[in-house]
Motif scaffolding. Structure first.
Motif, mmCIF file in Angstrom:
data_model
loop_
_atom_site.group_PDB
_atom_site.id
_atom_site.type_symbol
_atom_site.label_atom_id
_atom_site.label_comp_id
_atom_site.label_asym_id
_atom_site.label_seq_id
_atom_site.Cartn_x
_atom_site.Cartn_y
_atom_site.Cartn_z
ATOM 1 N N ALA A 103 -8.626 0.668 -7.212
ATOM 2 C CA ALA A 103 -7.373 1.083 -7.852
ATOM 3 C C ALA A 103 -6.747 2.258 -7.100
ATOM 4 O O ALA A 103 -5.526 2.372 -6.991
ATOM 5 N N GLY A 104 -7.599 3.123 -6.560
ATOM 6 C CA GLY A 104 -7.091 4.273 -5.789
ATOM 7 C C GLY A 104 -6.378 3.801 -4.530
ATOM 8 O O GLY A 104 -5.372 4.399 -4.116
ATOM 9 N N ALA A 105 -6.885 2.720 -3.931
ATOM 10 C CA ALA A 105 -6.232 2.178 -2.727
ATOM 11 C C ALA A 105 -4.861 1.623 -3.098
ATOM 12 O O ALA A 105 -3.861 1.845 -2.384
ATOM 13 N N ALA A 106 -4.798 0.921 -4.239
ATOM 14 C CA ALA A 106 -3.502 0.384 -4.690
ATOM 15 C C ALA A 106 -2.539 1.544 -4.956
ATOM 16 O O ALA A 106 -1.348 1.477 -4.618
ATOM 17 N N GLN A 107 -3.075 2.620 -5.520
ATOM 18 C CA GLN A 107 -2.234 3.792 -5.809
ATOM 19 C C GLN A 107 -1.693 4.416 -4.516
ATOM 20 O O GLN A 107 -0.533 4.814 -4.450
ATOM 21 N N THR A 108 -2.541 4.463 -3.494
ATOM 22 C CA THR A 108 -2.086 4.988 -2.190
ATOM 23 C C THR A 108 -0.958 4.110 -1.661
ATOM 24 O O THR A 108 0.058 4.601 -1.162
ATOM 25 N N MET A 109 -1.137 2.781 -1.794
ATOM 26 C CA MET A 109 -0.117 1.871 -1.257
ATOM 27 C C MET A 109 1.227 2.046 -1.976
ATOM 28 O O MET A 109 2.266 2.136 -1.333
ATOM 29 N N ILE A 110 1.194 2.134 -3.309
ATOM 30 C CA ILE A 110 2.494 2.220 -4.003
ATOM 31 C C ILE A 110 3.117 3.613 -3.917
ATOM 32 O O ILE A 110 4.300 3.744 -3.655
ATOM 33 N N ASN A 111 2.298 4.653 -4.105
ATOM 34 C CA ASN A 111 2.891 5.998 -4.213
ATOM 35 C C ASN A 111 3.072 6.707 -2.878
ATOM 36 O O ASN A 111 3.919 7.589 -2.755
ATOM 37 N N LEU A 112 2.270 6.349 -1.875
ATOM 38 C CA LEU A 112 2.430 7.006 -0.573
ATOM 39 C C LEU A 112 3.192 6.134 0.408
ATOM 40 O O LEU A 112 4.075 6.590 1.108
ATOM 41 N N HIS A 113 2.819 4.834 0.436
ATOM 42 C CA HIS A 113 3.402 3.972 1.471
ATOM 43 C C HIS A 113 4.516 3.066 0.951
ATOM 44 O O HIS A 113 5.117 2.332 1.725
ATOM 45 N N ARG A 114 4.758 3.126 -0.365
ATOM 46 C CA ARG A 114 5.844 2.324 -0.974
ATOM 47 C C ARG A 114 5.679 0.832 -0.718
ATOM 48 O O ARG A 114 6.639 0.132 -0.414
ATOM 49 N N VAL A 115 4.433 0.383 -0.784
ATOM 50 C CA VAL A 115 4.150 -1.048 -0.591
ATOM 51 C C VAL A 115 3.488 -1.563 -1.860
ATOM 52 O O VAL A 115 2.520 -0.970 -2.345
ATOM 53 N N LEU A 116 4.011 -2.651 -2.407
ATOM 54 C CA LEU A 116 3.410 -3.239 -3.602
ATOM 55 C C LEU A 116 2.307 -4.207 -3.161
ATOM 56 O O LEU A 116 2.591 -5.206 -2.514
ATOM 57 N N PRO A 117 1.046 -3.903 -3.499
ATOM 58 C CA PRO A 117 -0.040 -4.758 -2.974
ATOM 59 C C PRO A 117 -0.172 -6.098 -3.687
ATOM 60 O O PRO A 117 -0.877 -6.987 -3.204
ATOM 61 N N GLY A 118 0.469 -6.279 -4.823
ATOM 62 C CA GLY A 118 0.407 -7.551 -5.543
ATOM 63 C C GLY A 118 1.431 -7.547 -6.659
ATOM 64 O O GLY A 118 2.000 -6.496 -6.980
ATOM 65 N N ARG A 119 1.657 -8.736 -7.252
ATOM 66 C CA ARG A 119 2.683 -8.808 -8.313
ATOM 67 C C ARG A 119 2.070 -9.074 -9.681
ATOM 68 O O ARG A 119 2.604 -8.672 -10.700
ATOM 69 N N LYS A 120 0.940 -9.813 -9.683
ATOM 70 C CA LYS A 120 0.289 -10.141 -10.964
ATOM 71 C C LYS A 120 -1.132 -9.592 -10.898
ATOM 72 O O LYS A 120 -1.948 -10.091 -10.125
ATOM 73 N N ILE A 121 -1.365 -8.578 -11.720
ATOM 74 C CA ILE A 121 -2.567 -7.769 -11.495
ATOM 75 C C ILE A 121 -3.558 -7.812 -12.658
ATOM 76 O O ILE A 121 -3.170 -7.748 -13.829
ATOM 77 N N VAL A 122 -4.842 -7.907 -12.284
ATOM 78 C CA VAL A 122 -5.921 -7.732 -13.266
ATOM 79 C C VAL A 122 -6.594 -6.410 -12.914
ATOM 80 O O VAL A 122 -7.053 -6.222 -11.781
ATOM 81 N N MET A 123 -6.600 -5.482 -13.853
ATOM 82 C CA MET A 123 -7.249 -4.177 -13.633
ATOM 83 C C MET A 123 -8.628 -4.230 -14.274
ATOM 84 O O MET A 123 -8.756 -4.598 -15.439
ATOM 85 N N VAL A 124 -9.628 -3.851 -13.503
ATOM 86 C CA VAL A 124 -10.996 -3.830 -14.048
ATOM 87 C C VAL A 124 -11.378 -2.365 -14.279
ATOM 88 O O VAL A 124 -11.487 -1.588 -13.328
ATOM 89 N N GLY A 125 -11.560 -1.982 -15.532
ATOM 90 C CA GLY A 125 -11.937 -0.602 -15.864
ATOM 91 C C GLY A 125 -10.815 0.118 -16.594
ATOM 92 O O GLY A 125 -9.667 0.083 -16.158
ATOM 93 N N SER A 126 -11.179 0.725 -17.734
ATOM 94 C CA SER A 126 -10.150 1.403 -18.537
ATOM 95 C C SER A 126 -10.365 2.913 -18.595
ATOM 96 O O SER A 126 -10.001 3.566 -19.566
#
Ligand SMILES: Cc1cc2nc3c(=O)[nH]c(=O)nc-3n(C[C@H](O)[C@H](O)[C@H](O)COP(=O)(O)OP(=O)(O)OC[C@H]3O[C@@H](n4cnc5c(N)ncnc54)[C@H](O)[C@@H]3O)c2cc1C
Length: 364
Positions: free
Chosen positions: A138-161
């Protein structure tokens, strides 16, 4: 090796909230400080944190993570902290020697005091299909969206609450993705309920006692199977659901990034609550190797606010031991910080961590 080495006074490894705060405090006391980070900008996790922080004004509550990062960088600059970016510390040896790599060159530094503030790494989770492109931390996805402005996927399953799963889910929604579901294997939500409530209001189900069974796809994730689990965390037959998804984010915990401490020969303590093996340290954040200090997630996974306070403690303790500030002055400053740390470590999560930290200080 010592003869060829570049002499430094205080070297801080890792420029996140802990390292920056430690560097600032040590520089304020008059030490010559070098801060090393492998990225092209210091700040660690802070520049990914687009949300406002909790706590009191002393803990920078209400300020967004990246603004805290900017403030700390400015302070470090004003205090003439030497900042080495794009530089990896690959080894820490006896007598204050550090191996670094920058601009494709290896160099050896020697420091009187070293603060290791390398943060934490994300835990993996293995299941059939976990190596497919489209499964990431999830941290990698966060880096992609918030730092690099890249959406890594469109339909997401998050594991862990936990907080990471909840916060990153919210940020993925803000970035335009659809979070199909958050699955949590425990019978309760792991993070702050205020974050969970926000997610639920946006229509994302948080399914407790659920897990991911597999990810399917030819070249990348196309489908994800989730299922309900029993009290022993075994999947319940017949409860499986297949979802059309292209990204699985794993938010299943962080582990102290303590390789450099292992290499240096520090003594360790295992703490499930603090994320795994933690270098033993005292209230000054000093490890079993006297010139080596730790602060932030590497000394036990907590939060940015506690990381900053621990960094300050280490900065003060290092400069006290170098004679820049008197024991009396240091004691006064450290007491104030300990009070603030205690305030931060309140509530159900904080108290556990506080007890664990006390245990570590005692064993030390
Ligand atoms: C999704 C998410 C949301 C969060 N939200 C909050 C929140 O709302 N409030 C809060 O208080 N906390 C929050 N946290 C937690 C907080 O980010 C961390 O606890 C904090 O960043 C830890 O600080 P640190 O300085 O120890 O490590 P980091 O911020 O991780 O910094 C460590 C730095 O060291 C560098 N480094 C590591 N190894 C080396 C090496 N060998 N050589 C050179 N450089 C190296 C890394 O690249 C990094 O830049 C969140 C964390 C995540 C993942």
């Amino acid at each position: 090796m010592e003869k060829e080495s570049i002499k430094k006074e205080v070297v801080v490894v890792g420029g996140g909230p802990a390292g920056l705060s430690g560097a600032i405090e040590a520089a304020k006391a008059g030490a010559r400080v070098t801060l090393i980070d492998e990225n092209d900008r210091a700040g660690g996790q802070l520049f990914k944190q687009i949300h406002r922080f909790f706590g009191s004004s002393e803990h920078k509550a209400g300020i967004r993570g990246y603004d805290i990062g900017k403030q700390l960088l400015q302070e470090a600059k004003d205090l003439d902290v030497e900042v080495m970016l794009n530089t990896v510390v690959w080894g820490i040896f006896k007598n204050g020697l550090l191996g670094i790599k920058r601009e494709n060159k290896t160099e050896i530094l020697v420091a009187k005091r070293i603060l290791i503030a390398t943060g934490a790494s994300e835990n993996p989770l293995s299941f059939p299909g976990w190596t497919l492109p489209g499964v990431m931390g999830a941290g990698a996805a966060q880096t992609m969206i918030n730092l690099h402005r890249v959406l890594p996927g469109r339909k997401i399953v998050m594991v862990g609450s936990g907080n990471v799963g909840l916060i990153v889910s919210y940020q993925l929604l803000q970035a335009g993705a659809e979070v199909l579901v958050i699955v949590e294997v425990l019978p309760r939500i792991g993070g702050y309920l205020v974050h969970a409530a926000k997610i639920r209001r946006m229509g994302v189900p948080v399914l407790t006692s659920h897990t991911i069974l597999k990810a399917e796809g030819k070249n990348e994730v196309e489908k994800v199977v989730i299922a309900k689990v029993d009290k022993k965390f075994k999947p319940i037959k017949g409860s499986e659901k297949k979802l059309k998804a292209d990204l699985v984010c794993l938010a299943v915990g962080l582990e102290p990034l303590a390789e450099l401490c292992w290499m240096a020969g520090c003594r360790f303590f295992y703490s499930r609550i603090l994320g795994g093996f933690v270098p033993l340290h005292n209230k000054n954040m000093q490890t079993s190797i006297p010139h080596l200090y730790v602060a932030g997630d590497v000394s036990g996974v907590e939060e940015a606010s506690t990381a900053m306070e621990e960094g300050k403690l280490a900065g003060i303790a290092m400069t006290e031991s170098l004679g820049y500030i008197s024991h009396q002055e240091a004691k006064k400053k450290k007491n104030v910080i300990q009070e603030r740390l205690l305030a931060l470590r309140q509530g159900p999560f904080g108290e556990e961590r506080n007890q664990e930290k006390e245990k570590i200080y005692e064993i030390f």
